[in-house]
Motif scaffolding. Structure first.
Motif, PDB file in Angstrom:
ATOM      1  N   SER A  38       0.828  -1.212   0.000  1.00 17.53           N
ATOM      2  CA  SER A  38       0.000   0.000   0.000  1.00 17.53           C
ATOM      3  C   SER A  38       0.864   1.264   0.000  1.00 17.53           C
ATOM      4  O   SER A  38       0.353   2.361  -0.203  1.00 17.53           O
ATOM      5  CB  SER A  38      -0.985   0.000   1.177  1.00 17.53           C
ATOM      6  N   GLY A  39       2.184   1.095   0.197  1.00 16.82           N
ATOM      7  CA  GLY A  39       3.091   2.227  -0.004  1.00 16.82           C
ATOM      8  C   GLY A  39       3.150   2.619  -1.471  1.00 16.82           C
ATOM      9  O   GLY A  39       3.259   3.802  -1.815  1.00 16.82           O
ATOM     10  N   GLU A  40       3.045   1.601  -2.357  1.00 11.25           N
ATOM     11  CA  GLU A  40       3.055   1.843  -3.813  1.00 11.25           C
ATOM     12  C   GLU A  40       1.676   2.245  -4.321  1.00 11.25           C
ATOM     13  O   GLU A  40       1.564   3.005  -5.278  1.00 11.25           O
ATOM     14  CB  GLU A  40       3.402   0.548  -4.559  1.00 11.25           C
ATOM     15  N   ALA A  41       0.656   1.680  -3.730  1.00 10.22           N
ATOM     16  CA  ALA A  41      -0.735   1.929  -4.153  1.00 10.22           C
ATOM     17  C   ALA A  41      -1.492   2.388  -2.909  1.00 10.22           C
ATOM     18  O   ALA A  41      -2.104   1.576  -2.204  1.00 10.22           O
ATOM     19  CB  ALA A  41      -1.343   0.657  -4.729  1.00 10.22           C
ATOM     20  N   ARG A  74     -16.632   0.060 -11.365  1.00  9.64           N
ATOM     21  CA  ARG A  74     -15.972  -0.652 -12.470  1.00  9.64           C
ATOM     22  C   ARG A  74     -14.616  -1.194 -12.021  1.00  9.64           C
ATOM     23  O   ARG A  74     -14.151  -0.888 -10.924  1.00  9.64           O
ATOM     24  CB  ARG A  74     -15.771   0.286 -13.664  1.00  9.64           C
ATOM     25  N   TYR A  75     -14.007  -1.975 -12.888  1.00  6.58           N
ATOM     26  CA  TYR A  75     -12.626  -2.415 -12.698  1.00  6.58           C
ATOM     27  C   TYR A  75     -11.739  -1.644 -13.652  1.00  6.58           C
ATOM     28  O   TYR A  75     -12.130  -1.377 -14.789  1.00  6.58           O
ATOM     29  CB  TYR A  75     -12.510  -3.917 -12.971  1.00  6.58           C
ATOM     30  N   GLN A  76     -10.562  -1.264 -13.178  1.00  7.65           N
ATOM     31  CA  GLN A  76      -9.602  -0.609 -14.064  1.00  7.65           C
ATOM     32  C   GLN A  76      -8.179  -0.993 -13.692  1.00  7.65           C
ATOM     33  O   GLN A  76      -7.917  -1.427 -12.568  1.00  7.65           O
ATOM     34  CB  GLN A  76      -9.794   0.913 -14.069  1.00  7.65           C
ATOM     35  N   GLU A  81      -5.791   7.641  -8.257  1.00  8.49           N
ATOM     36  CA  GLU A  81      -5.122   8.857  -7.782  1.00  8.49           C
ATOM     37  C   GLU A  81      -3.682   8.964  -8.259  1.00  8.49           C
ATOM     38  O   GLU A  81      -3.214  10.059  -8.549  1.00  8.49           O
ATOM     39  CB  GLU A  81      -5.200   8.947  -6.249  1.00  8.49           C
ATOM     40  N   THR A  82      -2.967   7.837  -8.345  1.00  9.05           N
ATOM     41  CA  THR A  82      -1.559   7.910  -8.772  1.00  9.05           C
ATOM     42  C   THR A  82      -1.405   7.640 -10.269  1.00  9.05           C
ATOM     43  O   THR A  82      -0.382   7.981 -10.850  1.00  9.05           O
ATOM     44  CB  THR A  82      -0.690   6.869  -8.033  1.00  9.05           C
ATOM     45  N   GLY A  83      -2.377   6.980 -10.883  1.00  9.50           N
ATOM     46  CA  GLY A  83      -2.281   6.615 -12.296  1.00  9.50           C
ATOM     47  C   GLY A  83      -1.371   5.419 -12.550  1.00  9.50           C
ATOM     48  O   GLY A  83      -1.179   5.003 -13.693  1.00  9.50           O
ATOM     49  N   ALA A  84      -0.809   4.845 -11.476  1.00  9.72           N
ATOM     50  CA  ALA A  84       0.118   3.711 -11.635  1.00  9.72           C
ATOM     51  C   ALA A  84      -0.652   2.393 -11.682  1.00  9.72           C
ATOM     52  O   ALA A  84      -1.733   2.283 -11.100  1.00  9.72           O
ATOM     53  CB  ALA A  84       1.097   3.692 -10.467  1.00  9.72           C
ATOM     54  N   PRO A  85      -0.082   1.371 -12.364  1.00 10.41           N
ATOM     55  CA  PRO A  85      -0.697   0.041 -12.307  1.00 10.41           C
ATOM     56  C   PRO A  85      -0.723  -0.448 -10.852  1.00 10.41           C
ATOM     57  O   PRO A  85       0.139  -0.073 -10.067  1.00 10.41           O
ATOM     58  CB  PRO A  85       0.232  -0.840 -13.145  1.00 10.41           C
TER      59      PRO A  85
END
Ligand code: SIN
Ligand code: FE2
Length: 207
Positions: A38-41, A74-76, A81-85
């Protein structure tokens, strides 16, 4: 994961609860791994399509993540917020899914819910996934949840089930679309998560 747990395998149908599925050490390792990811996401509190801020903080792991905002549910593939995978799902969770389900494929999404101070989740169905023949697998870590599960209509009778740290439950077959929610979380019931609270991991095959 011991051989004895195979005796708890659900018979392909219904709601299956596996109390104490994860040993204390496994719970700690999993909570640490998820909190590290969760540090990355980062956790964020999404808006419902109706414009209300959810009390539960969320993030996801996997190629797809469940999100909600003014445009709907939805799923994405990316964090809103970060736009990262999203970071990958830990291998231990993939193995857990394979142990408790007979699903023909692996999960591509792990929704991570963080319940802190008074957070709850209203009764809902998980129905944004492409194929309801895949189950949903839920892993509880930290404080005990007062979970509610009903039938496939909102009006159907429901029952209250306590989900403690290390419990795993599966919604499959006739209960795959059962309404469910979290009435409340019992603060101070576990010391797993520093500062208290509850983590719930739901594995899904979304795409
Ligand atoms: C959910 O339905 O997404 C969460 C259920 C739970 O927190 O146990
Ligand atoms: Fe759900």
């Amino acid at each position: 994961m011991t051989a004895e747990r195979d005796g708890n395998r659900p018979n392909l149908m219904g709601f299956a609860l596996h109390p104490g599925f994860l040993a204390a050490g496994e719970q700690a390792a999993l909570a640490d791994a998820v909190l590290r990811l969760s540090g990355e996401a980062p956790f964020y509190r999404p808006l419902t399509p109706g414009g209300r801020r959810m009390s539960v903080a969320m993030t996801n792991l996997g190629t797809l993540g469940w999100v909600t905002d003014a445009r709907g549910y939805r799923y994405q593939a990316r964090h809103p917020e970060t736009g990262a995978p999203w970071p990958p799902i830990p291998e231990s969770l993939i193995r857990l899914w394979r142990t408790v389900t007979d699903a023909a494929g692996d999960p591509d999404c792990c929704l991570v819910n963080l319940y802190q101070s008074g957070a709850r989740m209203a009764l809902h169905q998980d129905r944004d996934e492409a194929d309801f023949s895949f189950p949903v697998v839920s892993v509880s870590l930290g404080d005990t949840a007062v979970f509610r599960i009903g039938g496939t209509t909102r009006q159907a009778p429901s029952r209250s089930v306590r989900l403690a740290s290390g419990d795993v439950c599966v919604l499959a077959g006739p209960d795959r679309l059962a309404f469910h929610g979290v009435d409340r979380v019992i603060a101070g019931s576990s010391r797993l998560i520093a500062g208290g609270g509850r983590l719930n991991l739901t594995l899904r095959r979304a795409g």
